[in-house]
Design a protein around this motif. Structure first.
Motif, short mmCIF file in Angstrom:
data_model
loop_
_atom_site.label_atom_id
_atom_site.label_comp_id
_atom_site.label_asym_id
_atom_site.label_seq_id
_atom_site.Cartn_x
_atom_site.Cartn_y
_atom_site.Cartn_z
N ASP A 61 -41.11 133.93 54.66
CA ASP A 61 -42.55 133.66 54.68
C ASP A 61 -42.84 132.17 54.87
O ASP A 61 -44.01 131.79 55.00
CB ASP A 61 -43.19 134.13 53.37
CG ASP A 61 -43.28 135.65 53.29
OD1 ASP A 61 -43.09 136.30 54.34
OD2 ASP A 61 -43.53 136.17 52.19
N TYR A 62 -41.79 131.34 54.85
CA TYR A 62 -41.99 129.89 54.90
C TYR A 62 -41.05 129.26 55.92
O TYR A 62 -39.96 129.76 56.20
CB TYR A 62 -41.72 129.26 53.52
CG TYR A 62 -42.67 129.73 52.45
CD1 TYR A 62 -43.85 129.04 52.19
CD2 TYR A 62 -42.39 130.86 51.70
CE1 TYR A 62 -44.73 129.46 51.22
CE2 TYR A 62 -43.26 131.30 50.72
CZ TYR A 62 -44.44 130.59 50.48
OH TYR A 62 -45.30 131.03 49.51
N GLY B 81 -35.28 113.89 54.50
CA GLY B 81 -36.42 114.56 53.88
C GLY B 81 -36.29 116.07 54.02
O GLY B 81 -35.74 116.57 55.00
N LEU B 82 -36.80 116.79 53.03
CA LEU B 82 -36.79 118.26 53.04
C LEU B 82 -38.15 118.76 52.59
O LEU B 82 -38.72 118.22 51.63
CB LEU B 82 -35.70 118.81 52.11
CG LEU B 82 -34.24 118.53 52.49
CD1 LEU B 82 -33.31 118.92 51.36
CD2 LEU B 82 -33.86 119.27 53.77
N GLU B 83 -38.68 119.77 53.28
CA GLU B 83 -39.98 120.29 52.88
C GLU B 83 -40.14 121.76 53.31
O GLU B 83 -39.54 122.21 54.29
CB GLU B 83 -41.10 119.47 53.52
CG GLU B 83 -41.12 119.51 55.05
CD GLU B 83 -42.28 118.74 55.63
OE1 GLU B 83 -43.42 119.00 55.20
OE2 GLU B 83 -42.05 117.90 56.52
N TYR B 84 -40.92 122.48 52.51
CA TYR B 84 -41.36 123.82 52.89
C TYR B 84 -42.73 123.71 53.56
O TYR B 84 -43.55 122.87 53.21
CB TYR B 84 -41.48 124.71 51.65
CG TYR B 84 -40.20 125.39 51.23
CD1 TYR B 84 -39.75 126.51 51.92
CD2 TYR B 84 -39.45 124.92 50.16
CE1 TYR B 84 -38.57 127.16 51.53
CE2 TYR B 84 -38.29 125.55 49.77
CZ TYR B 84 -37.85 126.67 50.47
OH TYR B 84 -36.69 127.31 50.08
N ASP B 85 -42.96 124.59 54.51
CA ASP B 85 -44.26 124.68 55.15
C ASP B 85 -44.58 126.16 55.30
O ASP B 85 -43.67 127.01 55.39
CB ASP B 85 -44.25 124.00 56.51
CG ASP B 85 -45.66 123.71 57.01
OD1 ASP B 85 -46.61 123.99 56.26
OD2 ASP B 85 -45.79 123.23 58.15
N GLN B 86 -45.86 126.50 55.34
CA GLN B 86 -46.25 127.90 55.44
C GLN B 86 -45.97 128.46 56.83
O GLN B 86 -46.23 127.82 57.85
CB GLN B 86 -47.73 128.06 55.11
CG GLN B 86 -48.06 127.84 53.64
CD GLN B 86 -49.52 128.12 53.36
OE1 GLN B 86 -50.36 127.93 54.22
NE2 GLN B 86 -49.82 128.57 52.16
N GLU B 87 -45.42 129.64 56.84
CA GLU B 87 -45.22 130.36 58.10
C GLU B 87 -46.53 131.01 58.54
O GLU B 87 -46.87 131.03 59.72
CB GLU B 87 -44.14 131.43 57.93
CG GLU B 87 -43.86 132.26 59.17
CD GLU B 87 -43.15 131.45 60.24
OE1 GLU B 87 -43.44 131.67 61.43
OE2 GLU B 87 -42.34 130.58 59.88
#
Length: 585
Positions: free
Chosen positions: A120-121, A90-96
Motif C-alpha cells: 500500500d506504500y 535517506g529513507l522514507e515511506y510515501d503513499q501508494e
C-alpha cells in the motif's frame, strides 16, 4: 422510483459475500528480481556538480525493505557496463494511494492489525553518488560521478569486494585497521572471507606511507581505543614491515609508546583468548598477531617511586633523565606559567650555567648556581635580570630533584637499546605520582627523539636513521597548546616534527579522549583519524569528521569507529577486531 431507492441490505451467507469481494491483483512481475528496486523519475532524476542539487531515489520492493539501512552501498548499472556507486542517505515511506491514513478508521485498524500492508506504500531511498566505476583493461577504476542513470535502472546491493573497495577508494594492501561496516554491522560479500578489510596505505607507490603523516585515535572511556590502538601498533611491528631510507636500504620501524596506564608493555605477551581458529583467520587476512617478543619497558626512575610489572613479562630497563638534556630544551624546567620575560631570563641563566659546567652540569649544581646571592645581585645591577624576575624563575625551576640525575643509567646512554628497528619500547608512567614529573619525563624523551630526527647534525645516528612511530597516550596532557612561553615552545617543536614527519620517517600516533585539547598546530597535521565512541559534543566537533558519520559517534558500541583519512579512502564506518591481537587487560 430509481433502482437505488429499492436497495436493501444483503442478508446472504458468508460464502455468498465472498463472491462480492474485489479480486486481489498480484504485484509480482513475471521472471526473477535481479536487485532490490529501481530508479523512478516521478520526483526527478538528476546529477549536478553541487551535491545538494543531485536528485536520485530508488524505489525499494516490499520484500527487500527490511534489510535496507542508512549508509548501505548500492550499484546502478549504465547501458555500457559502467556503474554508479552510491550510498543511501535517506529513507522514507510515501503513499501508494491517495488516502488519509491519519483518519480514525485507519488508525484503529492499524491498532488492531499491528502491521501494515507494504504494497500500500512506496518505500524510497535517497542516494548519494560516490563514484562511477569503469574498467580500464583488467583494472577496475573510479572517477567522479558525472553521469545520470537511466530511468527504471535496476538498483542492486554492492556485494563485490573489488567494486566496494574501488568505489570507496580503499587500498588493497597496507596496515590493517578493521572491517568495513554499515550501521554497526559488517558489510558482507560472497567472497571468502566475507568481510571487507580496511587498511592504511603503507608504501611509496602513491605518496608517503600514511604512518608518517600521523594518526589520531580518539575515544571515550570504555570505547575500546586502547584495544584498537594496540591492534594497529601490532601491525607496525609485523616481521615484514619495512620502510625505505634515502640510501635505498629498508629498515623495520621502531615503536616508542608512552604509557600512562601500564597497558602497552602487555604487547610482549600473547592473548590467551585468541584460539587456533582466530589465528587461521588472521593469517588468511595477513594480520600480524601474537605477543611481540622484542618489547621492553623503559622505566623512569623518579624519586622513591616503584614500578611493579604484574601484567606483563617484558624486560624492564630503568633509566633517568640527565640534566644535560635541558641544555637543548630549556622549557623542561620552566614550570607551567612563565611569561616571555621570565622564560628569557631562564634561558640566559641556563646558557650561563652550561657554559660554565658543560654537559656534566647536574641539577644539584644548577640549584647551587641559582642560590648564589652574588649572581642575583650582579644580574640585577647590570639590568640583565631584575631581582623579582630572578626570584620567579628560581621558584619555578626548583622541585625537580626527583626527576633528574637519579642513580641509574641515563637515557642518553641507552639510545641504541631504546630505539631498535622492529622493537617496541614502552615508557610506563603509571607509577609516578607527580604529574609535573610525568610531564618532564614524557616531553624530555619525546623531544630527544624529535630533535634527533629533525637535526642535520644528530648526536645519535640510530634515531636519525631508524623509521620511528612515536605513540603518545593521553596526548592531550602533553600537547594542549598552553598559552605560556614554554607551552609555545613545546607545541612549536611537535608541530615542526609533524610537518617534517614524511621526510624524516617519523610518525606521531596520538591517543586521546579529549581531542579538542590538542593544539591546532599539531592537530592540523594529522591525516588519519580513527574515532570511536565520544559523548562530548566539543570532542566530536574537534575531530572534524563528516556530519553524516559524526552523528553516529555517540551511539557507537565498543570497537566501532569512523575512519577519516582523506588520502586513503572515503570516510567510512568500521568495526575493529573483537579480540586484541596481544594480551590486553
Amino acid at each position: 422510483m430509481s433502482d437505488l431507492g429499492d436497495f436493501t441490505p444483503s442478508t446472504s451467507s458468508s460464502d455468498d459475500s465472498a463472491t462480492d469481494r474485489f479480486e486481489e491483483s498480484s504485484l509480482s512481475a513475471a521472471g526473477d528480481d535481479v536487485g532490490i528496486g529501481a530508479i523512478p523519475t516521478a520526483r526527478g532524476l538528476k546529477i549536478a556538480e553541487d551535491g545538494d542539487d543531485t536528485e536520485i531515489r530508488a524505489s525499494i520492493t516490499a520484500g527487500n525493505r527490511s534489510n535496507v539501512r542508512l549508509g548501505k552501498y548500492l550499484l546502478l548499472s549504465y547501458p555500457d557496463d559502467e556503474k554508479l556507486f552510491c550510498r543511501i542517505t535517506g529513507l522514507e515511506y510515501d503513499q501508494e494511494f491517495h488516502t488519509d491514513d491519519a483518519s480514525e478508521i485507519h488508525v484503529r485498524r492499524a491498532m488492531r492489525n499491528g502491521g501494515i500492508e507494504e504494497t500500500d506504500y512506496k518505500f524510497l531511498a535517497t542516494l548519494e553518488p560516490i563514484a562511477v566505476l569503469y574498467s580500464d583493461g583488467d583494472e577496475l577504476k573510479r572517477r567522479m560521478a558525472d553521469r545520470v542513470p537511466k530511468p527504471e535502472t535496476v538498483v542492486r546491493e554492492a556485494t563485490d569486494t573489488e567494486e566496494i573497495k574501488t568505489g570507496l577508494k580503499m587500498p588493497e594492501d597496507g596496515v590493517f585497521v578493521g572491517h568495513l561496516a554499515v550501521g554497526g554491522e559488517k558489510v558482507r560479500t560472497a567472497a571468502e572471507p566475507p568481510t571487507i578489510d580496511y587498511r592504511l596505505k603503507d608504501d611509496y607507490g602513491a605518496g608517503d606511507p600514511l604512518v608518517f603523516r600521523h594518526t589520531l585515535v580518539a575515544g571515550g572511556t570504555g570505547s575500546g581505543k586502547t584495544h584498537g590502538a594496540k591492534n594497529v601498533l601490532r601491525q607496525y611491528l609485523g616481521s615484514d614491515r619495512e620502510y625505505e631510507l634515502d640510501d635505498g636500504r629498508t629498515i623495520s620501524p621502531a615503536v616508542v609508546q608512552f604509557d600512562p596506564q601500564d597497558e602497552y608493555a602487555q604487547m610482549h605477551d600473547d592473548n590467551p583468548a585468541v584460539g587456533s581458529e582466530d589465528e587461521r583467520a588472521y593469517e588468511r587476512e595477513g594480520i600480524a598477531y601474537g605477543g611481540h617478543s622484542d618489547t621492553k619497558a623503559f622505566v623512569p626512575a623518579v624519586g622513591d617511586s616503584s614500578y611493579a610489572a604484574d601484567g606483563h613479562h617484558a624486560e624492564q630497563v630503568e633509566f633517568t633523565i640527565p640534566f644535560s638534556m635541558v641544555r637543548a630544551n630549556k622549557w623542561l624546567v620552566a614550570g607551567s606559567d612563565l611569561n616571555d620575560n621570565q622564560f628569557n631570563a631562564l634561558t640566559y641563566l641556563l646558557d650561563r650555567f652550561f657554559k660554565q659546567y658543560g654537559d656534566s652540569g647536574t641539577y644539584r649544581a644548577f640549584k647551587s648556581f641559582l642560590d648564589d646571592p652574588a649572581l642575583r645581585e650582579e644580574l640585577d645591577e647590570s639590568g640583565r635580570v631584575h631581582e623579582a624576575t630572578f626570584d620567579a624563575v628560581k621558584r619555578r625551576a626548583y622541585g625537580f630533584d626527583s626527576v633528574f640525575d637519579q642513580d641509574v643509567p641515563a637515557i642518553t646512554d641507552l639510545v641504541h637499546e631504546f630505539v631498535r628497528p622492529g622493537g617496541l619500547s614502552v615508557v610506563p608512567t603509571y607509577h609516578i605520582n607527580d604529574s609535573r614529573a610525568t610531564e618532564v619525563v614524557v616531553l624530555a624523551l619525546a623531544s630527544l627523539l624529535v630533535d634527533q630526527k629533525l637535526s642535520n647534525d644528530p648526536s645519535f645516528d640510530r634515531i636519525k636513521e631508524t623509521p620511528l612511530v612515536l605513540g603518545m597516550d593521553e596526548a592531550h596532557n602533553f600537547l594542549s597548546g598552553a598559552e605560556s612561553a614554554q607551552g609555545g615552545k613545546v607545541i612549536g617543536k611537535f608541530a615542526e616534527a609533524a610537518k617534517q614527519g614524511r621526510k624524516e620517517r617519523l610518525g606521531l600516533f596520538l591517543i586521546t579522549q579529549d581531542p579538542q585539547d590538542i593544539a591546532d598546530a599539531v592537530f592540523k597535521q594529522v591525516n588519519t583519524k580513527l574515532v570511536l565512541n565520544l559523548g562530548d559534543e566539543d570532542a566530536i566537533s574537534a575531530v572534524n569528521i563528516p556530519t553524516s558519520l559524526a552523528g553516529k559517534v555517540p551511539y557507537m558500541e565498543k570497537g566501532q569507529m569512523v575512519a577519516y583519512s582523506p588520502d586513503n579512502s572515503e570516510p567510512v564506518e568500521l568495526i575493529g577486531l573483537s579480540k586484541c591481537l596481544t594480551k590486553h587487560g
